[in-house]
Design a protein around this motif. Structure first.
Motif, PDB file in Angstrom:
ATOM      1  N   THR A 363       0.814  -1.222   0.000  1.00  7.41           N
ATOM      2  CA  THR A 363       0.000   0.000   0.000  1.00  7.41           C
ATOM      3  C   THR A 363       0.844   1.266   0.000  1.00  7.41           C
ATOM      4  O   THR A 363       0.398   2.315  -0.470  1.00  7.41           O
ATOM      5  N   ASP A 364       2.081   1.167   0.522  1.00  2.72           N
ATOM      6  CA  ASP A 364       2.964   2.324   0.584  1.00  2.72           C
ATOM      7  C   ASP A 364       4.374   1.875   0.217  1.00  2.72           C
ATOM      8  O   ASP A 364       5.139   1.429   1.076  1.00  2.72           O
ATOM      9  N   PRO A 365       4.755   1.949  -1.059  1.00  2.76           N
ATOM     10  CA  PRO A 365       6.057   1.452  -1.508  1.00  2.76           C
ATOM     11  C   PRO A 365       7.250   2.081  -0.793  1.00  2.76           C
ATOM     12  O   PRO A 365       8.337   1.508  -0.780  1.00  2.76           O
ATOM     13  N   GLY A 366       7.067   3.225  -0.184  1.00  2.00           N
ATOM     14  CA  GLY A 366       8.181   3.879   0.494  1.00  2.00           C
ATOM     15  C   GLY A 366       8.287   3.555   1.966  1.00  2.00           C
ATOM     16  O   GLY A 366       9.130   4.141   2.665  1.00  2.00           O
ATOM     17  N   VAL A 367       7.514   2.626   2.472  1.00  2.00           N
ATOM     18  CA  VAL A 367       7.493   2.340   3.905  1.00  2.00           C
ATOM     19  C   VAL A 367       8.847   1.803   4.365  1.00  2.00           C
ATOM     20  O   VAL A 367       9.529   1.075   3.643  1.00  2.00           O
ATOM     21  N   ARG A 368       9.251   2.174   5.568  1.00  2.00           N
ATOM     22  CA  ARG A 368      10.505   1.719   6.155  1.00  2.00           C
ATOM     23  C   ARG A 368      10.205   0.849   7.365  1.00  2.00           C
ATOM     24  O   ARG A 368       9.289   1.116   8.144  1.00  2.00           O
ATOM     25  N   SER A 369      10.971  -0.187   7.540  1.00  2.00           N
ATOM     26  CA  SER A 369      10.782  -1.085   8.668  1.00  2.00           C
ATOM     27  C   SER A 369      11.102  -0.389   9.986  1.00  2.00           C
ATOM     28  O   SER A 369      11.998   0.464  10.055  1.00  2.00           O
ATOM     29  N   ARG A 370      10.393  -0.781  11.030  1.00  2.00           N
ATOM     30  CA  ARG A 370      10.660  -0.254  12.364  1.00  2.00           C
ATOM     31  C   ARG A 370      11.725  -1.070  13.106  1.00  2.00           C
ATOM     32  O   ARG A 370      12.102  -0.721  14.233  1.00  2.00           O
ATOM     33  N   CYS A 371      12.189  -2.183  12.522  1.00  2.00           N
ATOM     34  CA  CYS A 371      13.211  -3.009  13.179  1.00  2.00           C
ATOM     35  C   CYS A 371      14.497  -2.212  13.325  1.00  2.00           C
ATOM     36  O   CYS A 371      14.992  -1.616  12.366  1.00  2.00           O
ATOM     37  N   THR A 372      15.060  -2.179  14.542  1.00  2.00           N
ATOM     38  CA  THR A 372      16.286  -1.429  14.804  1.00  2.00           C
ATOM     39  C   THR A 372      17.513  -2.332  14.880  1.00  2.00           C
ATOM     40  O   THR A 372      18.610  -1.848  15.153  1.00  2.00           O
ATOM     41  N   HIS A 373      17.319  -3.647  14.706  1.00  2.00           N
ATOM     42  CA  HIS A 373      18.429  -4.610  14.735  1.00  2.00           C
ATOM     43  C   HIS A 373      19.166  -4.572  16.069  1.00  2.00           C
ATOM     44  O   HIS A 373      20.375  -4.776  16.133  1.00  2.00           O
ATOM     45  N   ASN A 374      18.401  -4.348  17.144  1.00  2.00           N
ATOM     46  CA  ASN A 374      18.989  -4.389  18.476  1.00  2.00           C
ATOM     47  C   ASN A 374      19.229  -5.828  18.931  1.00  2.00           C
ATOM     48  O   ASN A 374      19.972  -6.070  19.881  1.00  2.00           O
ATOM     49  N   ASN A 375      18.569  -6.790  18.272  1.00  2.00           N
ATOM     50  CA  ASN A 375      18.773  -8.227  18.495  1.00  2.00           C
ATOM     51  C   ASN A 375      18.383  -8.711  19.889  1.00  2.00           C
ATOM     52  O   ASN A 375      18.721  -9.828  20.281  1.00  2.00           O
TER      53      ASN A 375
END
Length: 409
Positions: A363-375
């Motif tokens: 729905t929004d091709p520009g969306v960015r993931s909220r994952c911060t890779h803090n693991n």
């Protein structure tokens, strides 16, 4: 780079199965089957990815035998698990996605305190993380494990699954046969890379013989394991070439790292030393805080971090599709993988953070993931795997009773 890459969200074929798009939920430890049986909590976990738009979700690490477990609470592919697996498959199908079972034998990672037996390896080996002794697996046992993979695949068929993923990565038993460091055998399963690839080829061939064209068969294969003297890309290319020539697999998911040595080589990003120390016995906590980062390894995260190695495999395969894994968090990453010649992409942590990420990309091709890779999600596998930044997962419902058994009161 392909000038006309496939459409990421159009239906496509994976062997005999039609997937609604090219995004696969990668297998990630779940912690939602405490008794080794499917629970409503596990069903809800995978239905969330299906409702969130993935083409297929993967149930992580289903053991081919009781002795092959790597951690408590893993599902053993057996008649006892069948009713719950059927309910899980039905629920995922009802949400519009396909479902795969990852089949594995832990080998050197199987803890004796859990399985009750000494772990097995291609050759005698001491696990550098647990310091546990592993005995050499016999020729008859190799045949037995091959049959166990085939039997587990039949359970997946009986449960209504669409695919199985053969775990040939991370230095579990099949993968450790590929390692020149661990495999020092003098028979037909040791020596050259062609010989060391024999075991995984036999498993794939036997599974294909059993399942035919009823379900898709994929495999997760290590490009390198991060261990000095271990698996590296040059020989991994030959293993994939041999598997491709056999035409027993519908797709291969390329991976890196191991569960034996410096596990952060697989995950990349922050090293959650403080969080790991908290879940360790009190006597071990000071040592974990002091040396944990060195023991686990420290590798900076970057987007598409497996792509440089994985693109080497595109020209090697003729019959088998390839799945790109590692650092895929937005539509641009998906499209990059498809332009590079991969047929599918697999996403793990980003979907754990946002199960609906695929729908949001559509729905929004520009969306960015909220994952911060803090693991920090790595530590939650000791209980119930979740993203620590999602209150609904962190403070929501606890694991349910198995769906095959009445809930206790």
């Amino acid at each position: 780079m392909s000038p006309h890459p496939p459409e990421p969200f159009a239906p496509t074929r994976l062997g005999p199965v039609t997937l609604r798009n090219r995004v696969i939920k990668a297998a990630t430890s779940e912690g939602r089957s405490p008794n080794g049986l499917v629970t409503d909590d596990l069903i809800d976990f995978h239905v969330a990815f299906a409702e969130g738009g993935v083409g297929m979700t993967t149930v992580a690490y289903c053991c081919v035998s009781k002795e092959s477990a790597s951690a408590p609470g893993q599902i053993v592919m057996s008649p006892a698990a069948l009713p719950g697996l059927q309910k899980l498959a039905d629920a995922v199908h009802g949400a519009g996605a396909a479902i795969s079972a990852q089949l594995g034998h832990a080998g050197v990672v199987a803890p004796k305190r859990l399985t009750g037996v000494t772990a097995v390896a291609p050759s005698r080996f001491v696990n550098p993380t647990s310091f546990a002794y592993c005995r050499e697996v016999g020729r008859d046992e190799i045949n037995l494990v091959t049959e166990q993979f085939a039997t587990a695949a039949q359970v997946a068929i009986d449960a209504g699954f669409d695919a199985v993923e053969l775990h040939f990565g991370h230095l579990y038993l099949p993968s450790s046969f590929l390692s020149p460091l661990i495999n020092r055998r003098k028979d037909g399963y040791g020596g050259s890379i062609d010989n060391r690839s024999r075991f995984v080829r036999e498993i794939a061939a036997r599974v294909r013989e059993v399942v035919g064209d009823r379900i898709a068969v994929t495999a997760k294969v290590n490009m390198d394991d991060g261990m000095p003297g271990g698996i590296w890309v040059d020989e991994a290319l030959r293993t994939v070439q041999l598997l491709d020539g056999d035409a027993t697999l519908d797709a291969i998911e390329l991976t890196q790292g191991s569960s034996v040595y410096k596990p952060m080589y697989l995950f990349r990003g922050d090293v959650p030393v403080r969080e790991f120390a908290k879940v360790m016995p009190a006597a071990l906590r000071p040592g974990v805080r002091l040396a944990g980062k060195r023991a686990m390894g420290s590798y900076p995260y970057r987007d598409l971090y497996m792509l440089d190695a994985a693109r080497q495999f595109v020209s090697v395969v003729r019959h088998t599709k390839l799945i790109l894994l590692g650092g895929i968090t937005n539509l641009d990453h998906v499209q990059t993988g498809l332009r590079e010649g991969f047929d599918f992409v697999a996403i793990g942590r980003a979907l754990l953070r946002e199960p609906d990420l695929v729908n949001r990309m559509i729905t929004d091709p520009g969306v960015r993931s909220r994952c911060t890779h803090n693991n920090k999600c790595m530590v939650t596998v000791f209980g119930r795997t979740h993203c620590v930044l999602d209150p609904a997962q962190r403070y929501g419902a606890t694991a349910a009773s198995p769906v095959d058994e009445p809930a206790s009161t």
